[in-house]
Design an enzyme around this catalytic site. Structure first.
Site, PDB file in Angstrom:
ATOM      1  NE  ARG A   1      -3.550  -2.105   2.819  1.00 14.65           N
ATOM      2  CZ  ARG A   1      -3.877  -2.717   3.945  1.00 14.65           C
ATOM      3  NH1 ARG A   1      -3.264  -2.425   5.077  1.00 14.65           N
ATOM      4  NH2 ARG A   1      -4.823  -3.624   3.956  1.00 14.65           N
TER       5      ARG A   1
ATOM      6  NE  ARG B   1      -8.372  -6.170   2.645  1.00 14.60           N
ATOM      7  CZ  ARG B   1      -7.158  -6.471   3.043  1.00 14.60           C
ATOM      8  NH1 ARG B   1      -6.851  -6.415   4.313  1.00 14.60           N
ATOM      9  NH2 ARG B   1      -6.230  -6.821   2.184  1.00 14.60           N
TER      10      ARG B   1
ATOM     11  NE  ARG C   1      -6.737  -0.083   6.688  1.00 15.53           N
ATOM     12  CZ  ARG C   1      -6.531  -1.367   6.920  1.00 15.53           C
ATOM     13  NH1 ARG C   1      -5.991  -1.753   8.057  1.00 15.53           N
ATOM     14  NH2 ARG C   1      -6.896  -2.272   6.028  1.00 15.53           N
TER      15      ARG C   1
END
Ligand code: GDP
Ligand code: ADP
Length: 400
Positions: A172, A276, A265
């Protein structure tokens, strides 16, 4: 393997009785039952090689060698420690890299022999002292595991370290290779798994993740408690392993809050967020119901959850960082001999017959409480202070 090897075996065995060391240059031969383990090399740039001479079968075997091999030094000594392993002392090495074990018939070696259907030996580096209990933290993506771990590391930098996992997922923004993860290719990681380098691994959200044995050992080597942020499947594997750990599962206050945190986030694409969230339901069920975890913590208010986590880890009130007992290490001179007296290894350094007492000393290792082993470290070695001597070995008083 014919006459030549029979001759070699006889030649070898002449010099080796009851598994006691006979050193020939940079080659040692140690006999355990019907087998003589010849360890050679280790000088200059050569890595240590292992060959087995099987007297009963009258053949020479080149085994598959597992575990991290010792780096080349200036030769070595070897002595049988028990029926399962040989102690190797590297000459001219740094004091923290001197003691090694070659496991020849340990549980791990027997398992690997069966699995690989071949002869196996395995290296393990010896370490002074014991490792503290490690910490396994699991929980669904976005629950706050990383946040809690960072808080612990920030408040207690000398006490906790993080096991850097391997993953096949893409980094990321802001993630650094070797810091947040070891980012790797699937083929490479699969081969390393086959080579026995991983303590555990699992497929999570469509990518491969795994904790290498080395990732945990380097943190323990630094005298820190290692924190593993891994999924429930990984936690189950670690539970079944020899690693001594406390297992903590972090739960969100609700699925809505979890979704909010994941989206806030902002690190994952929509498709990843949905995946997820789908997986979170199963993970939470498994975490709450399974007998893997010692504790379940609800991360509603961050500060409250962090306080409870610290309590679980015995960090309530005034915490004074534990002072590690000084490690002696060993600087091993090239000129030495090794013997075993009960649970003690006595390394006699110097040349007593030439009478220069000031050069003569003995190093005593207590190996009565060894822990761990291949493919990780062997811990629990106690190095007693160097003992100067002027009389014979029999006159020397060993520590209790
Ligand atoms: N089994 C296993 N799971 C891991 C490992 N490293 C990370 N994970 C888990 O993989 C999941 C995804 O991690 P990551 O991609 O960093 O996403 P995040 O959890 O959303 O931050 C999390 O549940 C981690 O706990 C590992 O080495 N082994
Ligand atoms: N108790 C909490 N309340 C609100 N937000 C939180 C809380 N704990 C963590 N967060 C936030 O939720 C997001 C996910 O946390 P993170 O630590 O990355 O989760 P994980 O490592 O479990 O995937 C981050 O943006 C973090 O700042």
């Amino acid at each position: 393997m014919g006459k030549a090897s029979a001759f070699l075996i006889d030649d070898l065995l002449n010099g080796v009785q009851n598994g006691v060391l006979k050193s020939k240059g940079c080659e040692t031969a140690t006999t355990i039952r019907d087998r003589t383990y010849v360890i050679s090399g280790g000088d200059d740039a050569l890595a240590l090689e292992v060959q087995i001479f099987d007297k009963a079968a009258n053949k020479r075997i080149i085994p598959t060698v597992l575990g991290t091999k010792p780096m080349p030094g200036k030769g070595h000594s070897a002595i049988q420690l028990d029926e399962n392993k040989i102690l190797i002392l590297k000459k001219g090495s740094t004091s923290d890299d001197c003691i090694w074990f070659l496991e020849v018939d340990s549980t791990y070696v027997r398992e690997q022999k069966k699995k690989l259907d071949t002869e196996v030996v395995a290296w393990s580096k010896g370490m002074e002292g014991n490792a503290d209990m490690q910490i396994v933290i699991s929980g669904p993506s976005g629950v706050g595991k990383g946040t809690l771990i960072s808080m612990l590391k920030d408040e207690f930098p000398s006490m906790f370290g993080f096991s850097v996992s391997h993953t096949t997922r893409a980094p990321r923004i802001g993630e650094e290779d070797g810091v947040h993860y070891h980012f790797t290719d699937k083929n490479v990681m699969e081969q390393e798994i086959k080579d026995g380098k991983f303590l555990e691994f699992a497929s999570v959200h469509g990518n491969l993740y795994g904790t290498s044995i080395e990732a945990v050992e380097v943190v323990a080597d630094a005298g820190k408690r290692c924190i593993l942020d891994i999924d429930v499947q990984g936690a189950r594997s670690v539970r079944a392993s020899a690693l001594d750990a406390i297992f903590i599962f972090i739960c969100p206050p609700s699925m809505e809050e979890l979704e909010k945190r994941l989206r806030a986030r902002g690190t994952d694409a929509e498709e990843q967020v949905l995946k997820r969230l789908r997986n979170a339901k199963t993970e939470i069920q498994q975490g709450e119901k399974s007998d893997i975890f010692d504790h379940i913590l609800y991360n509603d208010k961050l500060e409250d959850c962090y306080k409870k986590l610290k309590e679980l880890l015995g960090l309530k009130g005034n915490v004074t960082t534990k002072q590690k007992s000084a490690s002696h290490g060993i600087d091993l001179p090239v000129d030495h001999s090794v013997s075993k007296i009960n649970d003690k290894i006595v390394i006699t350094c110097g040349t007593p017959e030439h009478g220069n007492e000031s050069k003569n000393f003995r190093i005593v290792l207590n190996v009565s409480a060894l822990k761990g082993g291949a493919p990780g470290r062997t811990r629990g070695i106690e190095v007693y202070d160097v003992i100067s001597f002027s009389d014979g070995l029999n006159g020397m008083k060993l520590p209790n």
